[in-house]
Design an enzyme around this catalytic site. Structure first.
Site, PDB file in Angstrom:
ATOM      1  N   LYS A  12      23.852  21.975  -1.805  1.00 18.03           N
ATOM      2  CA  LYS A  12      23.393  22.377  -0.459  1.00 18.03           C
ATOM      3  C   LYS A  12      21.918  22.037  -0.340  1.00 18.03           C
ATOM      4  O   LYS A  12      21.115  22.442  -1.177  1.00 18.03           O
ATOM      5  CB  LYS A  12      23.605  23.878  -0.262  1.00 18.03           C
ATOM      6  CG  LYS A  12      23.534  24.307   1.186  1.00 18.03           C
ATOM      7  CD  LYS A  12      24.671  23.730   2.031  1.00 18.03           C
ATOM      8  CE  LYS A  12      25.665  24.788   2.452  1.00 18.03           C
ATOM      9  NZ  LYS A  12      26.857  24.167   3.067  1.00 18.03           N
ATOM     10  N   THR A  57      29.449  24.042  -1.743  1.00 18.31           N
ATOM     11  CA  THR A  57      28.017  24.066  -1.417  1.00 18.31           C
ATOM     12  C   THR A  57      27.684  25.357  -0.670  1.00 18.31           C
ATOM     13  O   THR A  57      26.569  25.850  -0.750  1.00 18.31           O
ATOM     14  CB  THR A  57      27.605  22.834  -0.576  1.00 18.31           C
ATOM     15  OG1 THR A  57      28.212  22.908   0.706  1.00 18.31           O
ATOM     16  CG2 THR A  57      28.000  21.543  -1.271  1.00 18.31           C
ATOM     17  N   ARG A 175     -16.431   2.888   5.202  1.00 18.09           N
ATOM     18  CA  ARG A 175     -15.316   3.193   6.105  1.00 18.09           C
ATOM     19  C   ARG A 175     -14.880   4.633   5.879  1.00 18.09           C
ATOM     20  O   ARG A 175     -15.293   5.274   4.908  1.00 18.09           O
ATOM     21  CB  ARG A 175     -14.136   2.238   5.844  1.00 18.09           C
ATOM     22  CG  ARG A 175     -13.507   2.432   4.487  1.00 18.09           C
ATOM     23  CD  ARG A 175     -12.221   1.617   4.287  1.00 18.09           C
ATOM     24  NE  ARG A 175     -11.644   1.911   2.971  1.00 18.09           N
ATOM     25  CZ  ARG A 175     -10.465   1.462   2.551  1.00 18.09           C
ATOM     26  NH1 ARG A 175      -9.746   0.679   3.328  1.00 18.09           N
ATOM     27  NH2 ARG A 175     -10.022   1.776   1.360  1.00 18.09           N
ATOM     28  N   GLN A 218      -6.151   2.557  -3.992  1.00 18.90           N
ATOM     29  CA  GLN A 218      -5.503   2.413  -5.293  1.00 18.90           C
ATOM     30  C   GLN A 218      -6.387   2.982  -6.399  1.00 18.90           C
ATOM     31  O   GLN A 218      -5.909   3.647  -7.324  1.00 18.90           O
ATOM     32  CB  GLN A 218      -5.219   0.928  -5.587  1.00 18.90           C
ATOM     33  CG  GLN A 218      -4.097   0.311  -4.771  1.00 18.90           C
ATOM     34  CD  GLN A 218      -4.543  -0.295  -3.445  1.00 18.90           C
ATOM     35  OE1 GLN A 218      -5.525   0.138  -2.842  1.00 18.90           O
ATOM     36  NE2 GLN A 218      -3.796  -1.285  -2.972  1.00 18.90           N
ATOM     37  N   HIS A 246      -5.331   4.990   8.525  1.00 17.73           N
ATOM     38  CA  HIS A 246      -6.391   4.079   8.968  1.00 17.73           C
ATOM     39  C   HIS A 246      -7.202   4.656  10.121  1.00 17.73           C
ATOM     40  O   HIS A 246      -6.646   5.214  11.071  1.00 17.73           O
ATOM     41  CB  HIS A 246      -5.788   2.744   9.411  1.00 17.73           C
ATOM     42  CG  HIS A 246      -4.988   2.058   8.349  1.00 17.73           C
ATOM     43  ND1 HIS A 246      -5.530   1.660   7.155  1.00 17.73           N
ATOM     44  CD2 HIS A 246      -3.678   1.704   8.298  1.00 17.73           C
ATOM     45  CE1 HIS A 246      -4.594   1.086   6.416  1.00 17.73           C
ATOM     46  NE2 HIS A 246      -3.454   1.103   7.089  1.00 17.73           N
TER      47      HIS A 246
HETATM   48  O1  LIG Z   1      -7.679   0.945   0.066  1.00 16.18           O
HETATM   49  C1  LIG Z   1      -7.045   0.006   0.593  1.00 16.18           C
HETATM   50  N1  LIG Z   1      -6.111  -0.661  -0.126  1.00 16.18           N
HETATM   51  C2  LIG Z   1      -5.386  -1.682   0.382  1.00 16.18           C
HETATM   52  O2  LIG Z   1      -4.535  -2.290  -0.314  1.00 16.18           O
HETATM   53  C3  LIG Z   1      -5.643  -2.051   1.721  1.00 16.18           C
HETATM   54  N2  LIG Z   1      -5.117  -3.003   2.551  1.00 16.18           N
HETATM   55  C4  LIG Z   1      -5.735  -2.859   3.751  1.00 16.18           C
HETATM   56  O3  LIG Z   1      -5.488  -3.565   4.780  1.00 16.18           O
HETATM   57  N3  LIG Z   1      -6.657  -1.862   3.706  1.00 16.18           N
HETATM   58  C5  LIG Z   1      -6.621  -1.343   2.459  1.00 16.18           C
HETATM   59  N4  LIG Z   1      -7.294  -0.322   1.886  1.00 16.18           N
END
Ligand SMILES: O=c1[nH]c(=O)c2[nH]c(=O)[nH]c2[nH]1
Length: 296
Positions: A12, A57, A175, A218, A246
């Site tokens: 469930k 369930t 940014r 990353q 973004h």
């Molecule tokens: O931190 C980021 N990693 C990306 O792989 C990526 N690709 C993107 O267009 N902006 C960003 N920013």
């Protein structure tokens, strides 16, 4: 050539349960979304519809309510382990169970400077999570959090990427970096102070996000996972899924104005999705079944 039933589980999903602890006039509440799945000897129902081994369930759902009454729910990891163990120990064909719990955060409503005894406000969208997998006598715990929304207004750059004929993105050395953290960490044992560990890991992730000067989301992901593994010996690996929320600089030149990184358009989609696992190199990798369905 033959055809066989592959890996399977059933249960469930999303039992919404709220408990009230009325031990004193100062109540406390738990607000959970509980999903159970059973694994075991279910060939008969798949082959012929013989349900002799199929704990409905509906009964699984009722067990969630029943066990929550028998003993205080406590930490979600403990409740998930009690539920899973119950199914495996009481139903002979059930050899394994998987219990997923999301916990919603509530805080006391401040009244006259103090938290009210029995009135609460939902804190945020953030959820604390656990996924407990029981296989026979073994128990594995993967806990985490979902939808922890964070933003840095500077201290983030993105440049040096390959350019091709479809590139339009401008390189930037300043940014906004924003994401909604979904993280799951695998514990090495079940001998853990779950609440303390959760609070510590959450704090480490937040601190690391804040203090890492980021050249890519990353990199932030890796640093956050690495910091958890360096400071929390109970954790074997950390998995994260980080949507890049973004924020695009608005072109104010159209209005004869300069935009000095102050006014942004917050896009909701599409979004970059940065995902990864940070792990110790001296532990065995977890079977994917601990994270999702067996071999799905
Ligand atoms: O931190 C980021 N990693 C990306 O792989 C990526 N690709 C993107 O267009 N902006 C960003 N920013």
């Amino acid at each position: 050539m033959g055809i066989v039933m592959g890996p399977n589980q059933y249960g469930k999903s999303e039992c919404r349960i709220v408990t009230v602890d009325r031990g004193s006039s100062r109540h406390s509440i738990k607000d959970l979304n509980v999903s159970t799945s059973l694994r075991g000897d279910f060939d008969d129902t798949h082959h012929t519809g013989d349900n002799a081994k199929v704990l409905p369930t509906d009964t699984q759902k009722n067990t969630v309510y029943g066990l929550a009454k028998e003993q205080p729910v406590g930490e979600i990891e403990d409740f998930a382990m009690r539920l899973g163990r119950h199914f495996v120990d009481t139903q002979q064909p059930v050899t394994g169970a998987r219990v997923l719990i999301d916990e919603y955060a509530w805080e006391r409503i401040p009244v006259g400077g103090a938290g009210h005894d029995h009135s609460f406000a939902r804190s945020s969208d953030e959820k604390r999570t656990t996924a407990v997998t029981i296989e026979g006598s073994e128990t594995h715990v993967v806990s985490g959090l979902k939808d922890l929304v964070v933003l840095k207004s500077t201290g983030s750059e993105f440049w040096g990427y390959p350019k091709d004929r479809f590139t339009t993105l401008a390189e930037t050395d300043d940014r906004i970096l924003a994401t909604a953290v979904t993280a799951r960490w695998r514990y090495l044992s079940t001998d853990v102070d779950w609440a303390k560990s959760f609070e510590a890991i959450r704090e480490i992730m937040l601190e690391t996000f804040a203090t890492t000067h980021s050249y890519a989301l990353q990199q932030s992901l890796y640093e956050m996972g690495k910091a958890v593994l360096e400071k929390r010996p109970e954790v074997a690996e950390v998995r994260m899924s980080l949507p890049n929320k973004h924020h695009f600089l608005v072109d104010l030149e159209r209005f004869g104005m300069e935009n000095e990184n102050e006014v942004f358009f917050a896009a909701d989609r599409p979004y970059g999705l940065i995902e990864g696992t940070v792990t110790r190199d001296d532990v065995d990798p977890a079977p994917t079944a601990w994270y999702s369905l067996p071999e799905f």
